[in-house]
Design an enzyme around this catalytic site. Structure first.
Site, PDB file in Angstrom:
ATOM      1  N   ASP A 241       0.854  -1.180   0.000  1.00 35.95           N
ATOM      2  CA  ASP A 241       0.000   0.000   0.000  1.00 35.95           C
ATOM      3  C   ASP A 241       0.898   1.240   0.000  1.00 35.95           C
ATOM      4  O   ASP A 241       2.088   1.153   0.294  1.00 35.95           O
ATOM      5  CB  ASP A 241      -0.903  -0.035   1.236  1.00 35.95           C
ATOM      6  N   LYS A 242       0.329   2.376  -0.343  1.00 36.33           N
ATOM      7  CA  LYS A 242       1.122   3.612  -0.344  1.00 36.33           C
ATOM      8  C   LYS A 242       0.843   4.459   0.892  1.00 36.33           C
ATOM      9  O   LYS A 242       1.731   4.715   1.694  1.00 36.33           O
ATOM     10  CB  LYS A 242       0.828   4.436  -1.599  1.00 36.33           C
TER      11      LYS A 242
ATOM     12  N   ASP B 155      -5.064   5.746  -4.303  1.00 34.72           N
ATOM     13  CA  ASP B 155      -4.831   7.152  -4.587  1.00 34.72           C
ATOM     14  C   ASP B 155      -4.761   7.390  -6.087  1.00 34.72           C
ATOM     15  O   ASP B 155      -4.689   6.460  -6.892  1.00 34.72           O
ATOM     16  CB  ASP B 155      -3.539   7.622  -3.917  1.00 34.72           C
TER      17      ASP B 155
END
Length: 1157
Positions: free
Chosen positions: A371-372, A642
């Site tokens: 994940d970011k 995102d």
């Protein structure tokens, strides 16, 4: 977590809010756990042997030699599994009210309950928003747990329910009925109808608060539970908890089947031999060896002998193997828990191995899915630098962190309204402000005016900004500290505090941000404090996304960049433009296109002021960790909800995307073609990307967009690219690249991408995340890692391993994972070797004992060999051995590759261990047999009785396997020495004790061979035979290993024997050119309409705006904005096809680049 809840009705018809992250409960634990354990072929094999041993006609060993170890293994494993499962269960509590507010657990929430949430609380279930503390029933939520975005989203209650407010009696009397779609996993869609007071009210996603969201900037709100527990959209996106097994464990299942087949072959050979021997030789012995029950049929005798040898030879896979494996795994888990270098002191958070079954799998990872938001980044935006009128204000490039700490930051004490947490180090910018540089002042004035931030001032001078995105908050905070303080706003004015002066601006229009324009404009009128008549001009303040040289440089460093520009407007032109805008905003057909055209018209011929650079701060050590993991041949894919530009810039910041990558690609979901985002360097020829991608295997980077069509730059991959007809193309394309970034993905799509790699690449995968939106991929991957960050504990509870920072992943894999894999492989190779050497002696002996199923060793030696004599040395090797130390493991990431290639333990290695064990068993049997055939004692008597022969072979075996484990051990500790020498001591002590006079007097029937050990081991010839046997067994191994190390050394051999090699370059390379710009605002439409409508304004403001004049047409502007949403909603209800067509056209409108003059 605390929550208010009251009033429930018809809740028994629906599922409760109980979320089970555990696999077992008190009733299902025993059957499910036994089922999982007997999925191991070895456990089923031992159960089968136990049944055979209960048949006296075929068993020559006691049943307790199998049932005791089997029960011990099952019990230890069950306790471990229960502990792991219980640790992963954490209850949450809330406040519940039936007739009054009271505390209650989340699990007791039911559909139909009305819940009160307070600021910064997690939403416990999917709720229909009824009322809130904000005007018009608005509330703000953060959806980072669902889609990874930290931008605040607005939700608004129905007008009829917002009037309920906090009136408990009205809320308790609320008897509305909701008819809605069935539970599904679509996070951006909800269709329902509220029936209340003989009226119908349409419901959509804007009225819903989803489980996993966090209430922000809203004092309180009330909501009615629509979906609870597994029916919530968050849980619909989460996969099932699966039983995870390592690749080594799956290989061992296959090997056990092979061994069982080998055992059957040996049993058949010996059974045939028995039948032949009984037919030709055995019947001659019945005259003086009378059978109690004569077996006239030699075939039946062979059949019974077959099962007897199956029992005798079963120690080729001893049950102690699995006991030892569980102990080693448990030890490796404790090493992870005790590692101080993975302890995060700021939050008092150590690393935790939440399972003990996957440690060796950590040494075989090929793909990491990360994940970011919150995993790579800190969710903290920092105003890093800016360019004003061609001059860049920043810290010099050569100033490193240690020097930066010594450099004093800018003193903002001249500003009483400053944010004390803000830091900036370029003093020349403050000097320019104090000297009254007009361009600098205009720059920060624009930052303070052009935004949608809301300001709260509960106490004098204590400002709290409520921003839709953290980028906006960082920009407005920067302007605040440099003397241009955004103080308050109304629907018609913005109040600033400019260098100590109170200034009010009339807000005439907001041209809001959206994902097509990628810019935002504010039209305002500057007024002095004296009177409205002193207003002399209209000023258009524009923030747009036109990247010139300063922003190119900033974006080249991975910063999020914005260009700032403005222009003066002629009053007559502006009045005419407002009239045309009003007409366009009330048009039913092509409204979006007409508005976009008018926006485009006025946003021309701007005066460029400068550019800002916002840093989305990475977690400490992220870039270095990714560089090191990349050097270890691990492929890292970023899966984030995102937007595309943000994901790419983070990719550049953390060094996943680099300037030496020739192309960056986007795949379209509509066609099987690959299109470039932009020509990333001037020499790239447009149109050749698809051919290059298919013909060149070194294409380095792929950026994939999922979830929604995104017309920003290039074309993004929609959800159907994961369908069967396109998924293989997607995977093949992605695997040609060094880096893959998937953006705009839902939680379920994250799991689908992971499953795609698992299904077709058959590689070990690891998923790492910190939010509830990562739970699905964490469960799907072979290994799930949760980061205990700012987004709650959902990811940690679903994970196999957890820690506080992404950088600890490097140590988890390259040190603990590699060591665990190396130790487990060495342990298994040695264990199979020693047990083949131990067991196959019975096979050779069968040819010399009439195939009678007589054992070579006595029963006690067979029982104690794996449990006592050889258990501790191999455990010490499996727990403490290492080929290189941790420093070299981190300096040489290439040492990790043998695990990925499965080189240390595979079918070939197993075959080599088997051959070595067979060779050792031959030497152990035939050398003593040949030597004793012509050997006598010192007194001239014959030495070759069966008991002395057994003692000689057993002693030789113990010495050979002890020498062998000494050769296999690369890292000696005091524990290794103690266990090896201690095991030899224990063996001789027990041997002499069992053949002593004293124990014979106590148990005469169990220990009949008095003095055998003493008589045998006092003979010189016996020790010479033992020595010869040991040398012949060990010398070939020593010679082969010496030649292999000298002629074909591995990387670990070079590091171990030649010292540390040159350290591989892990330093981050600074970017010098631009690949992609970034946008500092949300990827959705902004709050412009909301602000100008006044719906989010509270009644009382600390600084009310003075009465000012209004330009003709401004009232129409505001009125059109107020009507716009209502008209669009009614238009969608009357003609959904037309509405969807209009939206489709708007989404596909091409981006027109603006040239700033």
């Amino acid at each position: 977590m605390m929550m208010m809840i009251f009033y429930r009705f018809f809740s028994s018809l629906f599922q409760d809010n109980r979320i089970r992250t555990s696999k077992y409960n008190i009733f299902t634990f025993l059957p499910i756990n036994l089922f999982e354990q007997f999925q191991r072929v070895a456990n089923a094999y031992f159960l089968f042997l136990l049944i055979l041993q209960l048949i006296p006609q075929i068993s020559s060993l006691s049943w307790f030699t199998t049932i005791v170890p089997l029960v011990l293994v099952l019990t230890i494993t069950a306790v471990k599994d229960a502990t792991d499962d219980y640790v992963g269960t954490v209850p949450f509590r809330c406040n519940v009210l039936c007739s009054r507010l009271q505390n209650e657990k989340w699990m007791n929430v039911r559909v139909g309950d009305i819940i009160k949430l307070e600021n910064n609380q997690f939403v416990a279930a999917d709720l229909l928003l009824l009322s809130s503390s904000e005007p018009y029933g608005l509330c703000y939520v953060e959806t980072a747990e669902l889609d990874g975005e930290t931008n605040l989203k607005v939700r608004q209650a129905l007008t009829v329910t917002s009037e309920l407010g906090m009136d408990m009696s009205k809320l308790a009397d609320f008897d509305g009925e909701v008819v809605c779609e069935p539970p599904n996993n679509k996070l951006d869609r909800f269709v329902g109808t509220l029936y209340w007071k003989d009226s119908r009210y349409p419901l959509d996603n804007e009225k819903l608060l989803l489980r996993g969201c966090v209430l922000r900037n809203t004092e309180w709100c009330f909501g009615m539970v629509i979906f609870a527990g597994p029916q919530t959209k968050l849980m619909q996106n989460c996969g099932r908890t699966a039983f995870k097994r390592t690749s080594i464990e799956r290989l061992m299942n296959t090997l056990v089947l092979w061994i069982f087949g080998f055992l059957l072959c040996m049993g058949i050979i010996l059974a045939i031999g028995n039948s032949i021997w009984e037919e030709k030789v055995g019947k001659n012995f019945r005259d003086y060896l009378v059978w109690e029950d004569v077996l006239s049929n030699s075939v039946f005798s062979g059949f019974l002998t077959f099962w007897s040898y199956i029992i005798i030879l079963n120690t080729v896979v001893p049950i102690s193997l699995y006991v030892s494996v569980e102990v080693i795994r448990l030890g490796h888990s404790y090493f992870i828990n005790w590692d101080r270098k993975m302890y995060y002191g700021q939050r008092d958070m150590p690393a935790e191995a939440r399972t003990t079954t996957l440690n060796e799998e950590l040494g075989q990872v090929e793909y990491i899915f990360s994940d970011k938001t919150g995993t790579l980044t800190q969710n903290i935006m920092v105003f890093n630098k800016c360019s004003i009128n061609g001059k860049t204000y920043e810290m010099p490039d050569l100033v490193f962190l240690t020097q930066l700490q010594k450099t004093p930051c800018v003193d903002f004490s001249f500003n009483p309204l400053r944010d004390k947490k803000f830091h900036f180090y370029d003093h020349s910018l403050v000097e320019a402000i104090k000297l009254g540089d007009p361009m600098v002042e205009e720059f920060f004035r624009l930052l303070a005016l052009c935004h949608t931030v809301m300001s709260e001032e509960k106490n004098e001078g204590e400002l709290v900004y409520q921003a839709q995105s953290p980028d906006e908050g960082a920009l407005v905070t920067a302007a605040r500290n440099f003397g241009f303080v955004f103080r308050a706003r109304t629907p018609e004015t913005i109040t600033l505090y400019e260098m100590g002066k109170h200034v009010t601006y009339q807000l005439l229009a907001i041209l809001d941000f959206n994902n097509v324009r990628k810019r935002m404009s504010v039209i305002g009128q500057s007024c002095t404090a004296k009177s409205p008549a002193d207003c002399e001009r209209n000023q258009c303040l524009i923030i747009c996304l036109n990247m010139l040289l300063p922003t190119t440089e900033f974006a080249g460093e991975g910063l999020r960049t914005l260009a700032l520009a403005y222009k003066d407007l002629d009053e007559e032109y502006f009045a005419d433009w407002m009239k045309r805008l009003h007409i366009a905003s009330t048009t039913l057909e092509n409204r979006e296109e007409l508005l976009a055209s008018l926006y485009e018209e006025i946003e021309q011929d701007m005066m460029l002021l400068g550019a800002t650079a916002i840093e989305d701060k990475l977690q400490e050590g992220v870039a270095e960790t990714i560089a090191c993991l990349t050097l270890s041949s691990i492929k890292i894919w970023v899966l984030t909800g995102d937007k595309l530009e943000t994901a790419m810039n983070i990719g550049y910041s953390c060094n996943m995307l680099r300037d030496d990558m020739n192309e960056v690609f986007i795949i379209t979901g509509h066609t099987q073609s690959v299109m470039p985002i932009v020509p990333l360097s001037p020499h790239n020829a447009p149109g050749c990307f698809f051919l290059i991608l298919l013909s060149c295997p070194t294409v380095p980077a792929l950026v994939v967009g999922l979830w929604q069509p995104d017309s920003c730059v290039g074309i993004s991959l929609q959800a159907h690219a994961l369908e069967a007809d396109l998924e293989c193309l997607l995977l093949d394309t992605a695997c040609l690249c060094k880096t893959v970034v998937c953006c705009r993905v839902t939680p379920l799509q994250k799991a689908q991408v992971v499953e795609l790699v698992k299904k077709y690449k058959r590689a070990v995968t690891l998923a790492i995340g910190d939010g509830a939106n990562d739970v699905s991929m964490i469960k799907t991957a072979h290994i799930g890692v949760g980061i205990s960050g700012q987004e709650g504990m959902q990811a940690v509870l679903a994970s196999d391993y957890s820690f506080a920072q992404f950088r600890y992943l490097q140590r988890l894999l390259l040190v603990h994972g590699r060591w665990s894999y190396y130790r487990m492989c060495r342990f298994l190779c040695y264990f199979f070797y020693k047990n083949f050497a131990f067991t196959l002696v019975h096979f050779w002996f069968g040819f010399f004992c009439g195939f009678s199923a007589q054992t070579v060793y006595d029963q006690w030696f067979i029982t104690l060999f794996n449990i006592v004599y050889t258990s501790l040395p191999v455990l010490a090797m499996g727990l403490f051995d290492q080929d290189v130390n941790e420093q070299n493991s981190l300096r040489q990431p290439k040492l990790y590759e043998p695990g990925q290639l499965n080189l240390l333990f595979n079918k070939r290695q197993f075959f080599m261990c088997t051959l070595q064990g067979i060779y050792t068993s031959c030497v152990l049997f035939f050398i003593p047999y040949g030597a004793f055939s012509n050997t006598v004692r010192d007194d001239g008597s014959h030495i070759a009785d069966q008991q002395s022969f057994a003692v000689t072979i057993a002693t030789s075996l113990i010495i050979v396997v002890s020498v062998q484990i000494g050769l296999d051990t690369n890292y000696w500790t005091a524990v290794n020495h103690f266990y090896i020498w201690g095991s030899l001591t224990v063996y001789f002590s027990i041997l002499f004790a069992m053949h002593s006079d004293g124990i014979f007097r106590i148990f005469p029937s169990h220990f009949p061979f008095i003095g055998t050990a003493r008589n045998s081991l006092t003979q010189t010839s016996v020790w010479l035979v033992i020595l010869l046997t040991a040398v012949i067994c060990v010398m070939p191994v020593v010679a082969i290993r010496f030649l292999r190390t000298d002629l074909y050394p591995t990387l670990s051999d070079k590091v171990r024997y030649n010292g540390p090699l040159q350290e591989q370059n892990l330093k981050r390379v600074r970017r010098t050119s631009s690949r992609r710009s970034a946008y500092a605002f949300s990827h959705q439409e902004g709050y412009g309409e909301l602000i100008t409508s006044g719906k989010n304004m509270k009644a009382a403001r600390l600084f009310p705006a003075p009465p000012t004049g209004r330009i003709p047409g401004s009232s129409s502007w505001i009125e059109s904005l107020l009507k716009k949403r209502t008209e669009m909603a009614s238009g969608a209800a009357v003609g959904p096809l037309n509405g969807s067509a209009e939206r489709s056209k708007s989404e596909n409108t091409p981006v027109q680049q603006q040239h700033i003059d």
